[in-house]
Scaffold this motif. Structure first.
Motif, PDB file in Angstrom:
ATOM      1  N   UNK A   1      -7.027   4.385   2.469  1.00  9.35           N
ATOM      2  CA  UNK A   1      -5.466   4.559   2.850  1.00  9.35           C
ATOM      3  C   UNK A   1      -5.332   3.684   4.257  1.00  9.35           C
ATOM      4  N   UNK A   2      -6.484   3.748   5.129  1.00  8.10           N
ATOM      5  CA  UNK A   2      -6.314   3.142   6.325  1.00  8.10           C
ATOM      6  C   UNK A   2      -6.106   1.416   5.975  1.00  8.10           C
ATOM      7  N   UNK A   3      -6.802   1.184   4.972  1.00 11.88           N
ATOM      8  CA  UNK A   3      -6.692  -0.372   4.730  1.00 11.88           C
ATOM      9  C   UNK A   3      -5.117  -0.838   3.959  1.00 11.88           C
ATOM     10  N   UNK A   4      -4.925   0.069   3.000  1.00 17.93           N
ATOM     11  CA  UNK A   4      -3.683  -0.022   2.500  1.00 17.93           C
ATOM     12  C   UNK A   4      -2.714   0.105   3.628  1.00 17.93           C
ATOM     13  N   UNK A   5      -2.330   1.022   4.334  1.00 20.00           N
ATOM     14  CA  UNK A   5      -1.286   1.271   5.265  1.00 20.00           C
ATOM     15  C   UNK A   5      -1.307   0.204   6.379  1.00 20.00           C
ATOM     16  N   UNK A   6      -2.550  -0.598   6.688  1.00 15.46           N
ATOM     17  CA  UNK A   6      -2.685  -1.305   7.620  1.00 15.46           C
ATOM     18  C   UNK A   6      -2.041  -2.839   6.925  1.00 15.46           C
ATOM     19  N   UNK A   7      -2.388  -2.945   5.563  1.00 12.72           N
ATOM     20  CA  UNK A   7      -1.695  -3.996   5.301  1.00 12.72           C
ATOM     21  C   UNK A   7      -0.179  -3.963   5.104  1.00 12.72           C
ATOM     22  N   UNK A   8       0.218  -2.514   4.787  1.00 11.68           N
ATOM     23  CA  UNK A   8       1.716  -2.567   4.674  1.00 11.68           C
ATOM     24  C   UNK A   8       2.369  -2.467   6.190  1.00 11.68           C
TER      25      UNK A   8
END
Length: 561
Positions: free
Chosen positions: A327-334
């Motif tokens: 989720x850190x990676x996903x939300x970082x990309x978001x």
């Protein structure tokens, strides 16, 4: 130092209740200090009880019986074991791993607290042998010190080391200092203030006030410092409990936390972000970005994600953080995509630690996006091509809307009235075509195609330069507003046009003077010319003069730099 009073020192019974109390946990909540995380580290086996003799034999197995007796006589078994080079080497290997994984990536420094001056020199030599980052020893000296101790007791050198240690970590001699570790015994445990220090590695006995004051060396605030760490190689947990028991529980609540205490914080921070995206399904970044179209929602996400990222940095690289990394990676990309889509520089994790930033950036790059590349400009030749690569019509329309808004914001000072009219036109399109994404997309593309050419064409039609047109637009707006009518006569238009041209010519000549706008007398003289020109017109009234003076002068500062 903010150390609380002992129970025996409380004065409220003699003098009545306190006017106010400021507790340790309140200081953390207010941001006056950072919380301290305590980590107990097991060094092979505890240096207590029956294990002492076995450890002594293990660490000094290469010594003769006579040498062993001499060591026991000089140091005692426990000290000999604690300061055995083999044990200290293990401690140094462990603390270096901790420092390199948790502390160094974010540019912070460390203190190592040892049990004797001799131990300080062993730590120094061991760190150097292990090719550790630079370290310095700060110990007191006596007249009879052997050379291996006296080399570290020069007071003038110590003063310089201590002064430099407070600088940021780095190799620029003017602004930075490369020293990562200060090795101390008693010195600097109280009163020393170095916010750059984030961790204290302790390998000696500390008790009561001394222990409380020592660990406070790492609770000072500093940019990017989410917490301080106390890493215990001695076994101080009982001493810490005893020390805290000497104070009122309400005073010392929140003095320190363990990594175990940080996990619920991480879960709570994760939940706050997840709630924002509760209605979004799947992992399509574009759906998440669209969900952040509303500025208030975007702001909520920005605050929640920053807190989550900071808490992740506190726990990484511990395995407890592993379930939260996807989720850190996903939300970082978001966040990166939303920053570009909505041209919102506030959406960033610059405050988070390097460990988190690296994880996020590496993930974004792995998906074919460079987080350092800014969004494509509205007027760039490849803007439309970039828009066509976006999947849904709603997202394409959102990209164009944001690009137009950014373009208006950036250029507003060049011709305030023209770009305000574009803003109103944009709002009208968005409101009338809400939900009709294909129609909205078509109208927005038409607006993009015409907005700059229309500006030049309108100026040309009036026989004005684009600079003169900007002044003309202001004067038309203010005269119309002052008259309280929607339209003005052709004769007044002609007056406005001529007045604008005359005043632009005056500004052009006046601003040939170097630093014109920083010379109050010259600016005052120009404002008099504006007043005279306005009052000479048929629409000229004193009520109009001040606002035109201010707006023309402000516009001139942008046009005649």
């Amino acid at each position: 130092t903010g150390t609380p009073l002992l129970k025996s020192q409380k004065m409220d019974k003699a003098f009545g209740g306190y006017i106010d109390k400021y507790k340790i946990n309140e200081a953390v909540e207010d941001g006056a200090t950072v919380r301290i995380i305590y980590e107990g580290r097991q060094v092979q086996s505890d240096v207590v009880g029956d294990s002492l003799d076995a450890l002594f034999e293990e660490y000094f197995k290469d010594k003769s019986d006579d040498e062993k007796r001499e060591i026991k006589k000089k140091y005692g078994v426990e000290r000999a074991v604690r300061e055995a080079p083999a044990r200290i080497r293990w401690v140094c290997i462990d603390l270096l791993k901790h420092y390199r994984e948790k502390i160094q990536p974010n540019g912070f420094k460390a203190m190592i607290v040892v049990g004797s001056r001799h131990a300080a020199t062993v730590f120094k030599k061991t760190l150097d042998d292990l090719e550790a980052p630079p370290s310095e020893v700060i110990i007191s000296g006596t007249h009879n010190d052997p050379a291996y101790l006296s080399q570290y007791t020069d007071t003038s050198h110590q003063k310089q080391v201590i002064k430099n240690f407070t600088k940021p970590l780095g190799t620029d001699k003017e602004k930075e200092d490369p020293t990562s570790f200060l090795i101390v015994k008693d010195m600097l445990l109280t009163g020393f203030d170095a916010p750059i220090a984030q961790v204290m590695y302790i390998d000696r006995s500390l008790k009561d006030h001394t222990l409380m004051q020592a660990i406070a060396r790492v609770n000072r605030t500093y940019k990017g410092k989410a917490c301080g760490y106390v890493v215990d190689y001695y076994g101080l947990s009982d001493h810490l409990t005893d020390a805290l028991n000497q104070f009122s529980s309400e005073d010392v609540e929140g003095t320190y936390h363990t990594l175990k205490d940080e996990i619920p914080r991480l879960k709570a921070a994760h939940t706050r972000v997840a709630v924002i995206f509760a209605g979004v399904k799947g992992t399509d970044v574009d759906d998440y970005v669209l969900h952040l179209k509303d500025e208030d929602t975007r702001q909520q996400f920005e605050l929640a994600f920053k807190k989550f990222a900071k808490q992740m940095d506190v726990i990484l690289p511990d395995t407890a953080a592993k379930p939260f990394i996807p989720d850190l990676k996903l939300w970082g990309k978001v966040q990166n995509a939303a920053r570009n889509r909505y041209r919102d520089p506030g959406l960033n994790i610059s405050d988070a630690g390097a460990k988190v930033r690296q994880l996020v950036d590496e993930h974004i790059i792995s998906t074919g996006v460079d987080p350092k590349i800014p969004p494509v400009d509205l007027m760039a030749a490849n803007f439309k091509e970039t828009v066509e690569q976006i999947k849904s019509p709603e997202s394409r329309a959102s990209e164009i809307e944001s690009a137009i808004k950014h373009h208006i914001t950036v250029n507003l000072d060049e011709d305030p009235e023209y770009y305000k009219s574009l803003s109103l036109r944009l709002r009208d399109i968005i409101e009338k075509t809400a939900g009709k994404w294909d129609q909205q997309l078509e109208l927005l593309l038409q607006m993009v195609d015409s907005m700059e050419s229309e500006h030049k064409q309108a100026a040309d039609d009036l026989g004005l330069s684009e600079t003169e047109f900007a002044f003309y637009n202001i004067l038309v707006a203010e005269v119309t507003r002052h008259a309280g009518e929607d339209a003005i006569s052709e004769a007044v238009h002609d007056e406005i046009k001529a007045t604008s041209q005359d005043l632009v010519g005056m500004f052009d000549e006046a601003t040939q003077i170097v630093d014109f706008f920083s010379k109050p007398d010259e600016v005052k003289r120009m404002k008099k010319e504006i007043k005279r020109a306005v009052l000479d017109c048929s629409f000229g009234e004193k009520a109009l003069v001040n606002v035109v003076q201010d707006r023309f002068t402000e516009l001139a500062q942008n046009k005649f730099k």
